[in-house]
Design a protein around this motif. Structure first.
Motif, PDB file in Angstrom:
ATOM      1  N   LEU A 135       0.819  -1.209   0.000  1.00  0.00           N
ATOM      2  CA  LEU A 135       0.000   0.000   0.000  1.00  0.00           C
ATOM      3  C   LEU A 135       0.855   1.262   0.000  1.00  0.00           C
ATOM      4  CD1 LEU A 135      -2.582  -1.051   2.766  1.00  0.00           C
ATOM      5  CD2 LEU A 135      -2.797  -1.355   0.285  1.00  0.00           C
ATOM      6  N   VAL A 139      -2.719   5.294   2.140  1.00  0.00           N
ATOM      7  CA  VAL A 139      -3.651   4.172   2.237  1.00  0.00           C
ATOM      8  C   VAL A 139      -3.250   3.274   3.397  1.00  0.00           C
ATOM      9  CG1 VAL A 139      -4.625   2.172   1.051  1.00  0.00           C
ATOM     10  CG2 VAL A 139      -4.148   4.263  -0.223  1.00  0.00           C
ATOM     11  N   TRP A 215     -10.144  -0.364  -6.488  1.00  0.00           N
ATOM     12  CA  TRP A 215      -8.815   0.026  -6.056  1.00  0.00           C
ATOM     13  C   TRP A 215      -8.011   0.548  -7.246  1.00  0.00           C
ATOM     14  CZ3 TRP A 215      -6.643  -4.412  -2.433  1.00  0.00           C
ATOM     15  CH2 TRP A 215      -7.489  -4.533  -1.313  1.00  0.00           C
ATOM     16  N   ALA A 232      -5.317   4.135  -3.817  1.00  0.00           N
ATOM     17  CA  ALA A 232      -6.675   4.568  -3.474  1.00  0.00           C
ATOM     18  C   ALA A 232      -7.588   3.367  -3.378  1.00  0.00           C
ATOM     19  CB  ALA A 232      -7.199   5.564  -4.505  1.00  0.00           C
ATOM     20  N   THR A 233      -8.509   3.388  -2.406  1.00  0.00           N
ATOM     21  CA  THR A 233      -9.498   2.329  -2.257  1.00  0.00           C
ATOM     22  C   THR A 233     -10.857   2.950  -1.991  1.00  0.00           C
ATOM     23  OG1 THR A 233      -9.207   2.100   0.142  1.00  0.00           O
ATOM     24  CG2 THR A 233      -7.779   0.755  -1.258  1.00  0.00           C
TER      25      THR A 233
END
Length: 237
Positions: A135, A139, A215, A232-233
């Motif tokens: 990650l 995040v 994602w 990014a999620t």
């Protein structure tokens, strides 16, 4: 004189003459016109090379050009397959491939599926090191806070990853610094969060749930690090 021509001596002489005669007939005689040993081996070596399916060293420049042409056709076919008629997504794929020639939609998607399973499992088990490797910092910080809050409350998670019945790439682009690819995951999991007393807080340990996430993965194509990281999620409705 008779002692020199007894029967054993005559037999030995006869055998020697026979052996010399056989050697002469097998090996032949030199006439002065024979080719040097290297010339005699050369045609055999050339014949062996012609029978080789994949030569050890390409001959000329035709093979690399053919390989590049084959690769271009293969990638274009993959782009059409994974874009599914979306011209904007196809253009994004081409921009990513131009920036990062090692990229192919198929291999990327296979890697993204593995990364998704690893990340959601690491989050459930609280494996911060695994998350840190996969990650991007912002995040990771969000995942880290959620794990810390869960641990502070004495909660634990029983988690089983079942599968990914549907996965698709929804966007691809090159922003002049990083290549970015967004993936939508529709996953099946079994998840149950329990408090410090073992009481169920969330989820169901006996039921498969479907979760949908989107994602975005990124990497710098100029970096020596081949790994992608999630930047990014978001959870889909």
């Amino acid at each position: 004189m008779d002692e020199f021509f007894d029967l054993p001596t005559l037999i030995v002489i006869a055998v020697a003459v026979f052996v010399l005669f056989r050697l002469r007939s097998v090996l032949g005689t030199r006439t002065g016109n024979e080719r040097p040993p290297l010339e005699r081996r050369k045609p055999a070596a050339e014949a062996a090379a012609d029978d080789t399916v994949v030569p050890l060293r390409p001959r000329g420049t035709a093979a690399p050009e053919l390989d590049e042409d084959h690769r271009s056709r293969k990638i274009e076919a993959e782009i059409e397959q994974f874009a599914k008629g979306n011209d904007e997504l196809a253009a994004g794929f081409r921009a990513v491939v131009e920036a990062d020639p090692t990229f192919t939609p198929k291999s990327f998607l296979e890697g993204a599926k593995q990364a998704y399973e690893m990340i959601v499992t690491a989050y459930a088990t609280g494996d911060r090191q695994m998350l840190k490797n996969l990650l991007e910092k912002d995040v990771y910080d969000g995942f880290h806070r959620a794990i810390s809050e869960r641990e502070a409350a004495g909660q634990t998670v029983d988690f089983t990853f079942v599968g990914l019945p549907k996965v698709e790439i929804s966007d691809a682009e090159y922003d002049k610094k990083n290549v970015l690819v967004t993936v939508r995951f529709h996953a099946e999991v079994v998840s149950a969060t329990r408090d410090k007393d073992g009481a169920l807080v969330e989820g169901n340990a006996d039921q498969v749930q479907t979760v949908a996430d989107e994602w975005t993965f990124a990497r710098n194509p100029k970096s020596r690090d081949p790994n992608w990281k999630v930047i990014a999620t978001s959870q889909l409705d």
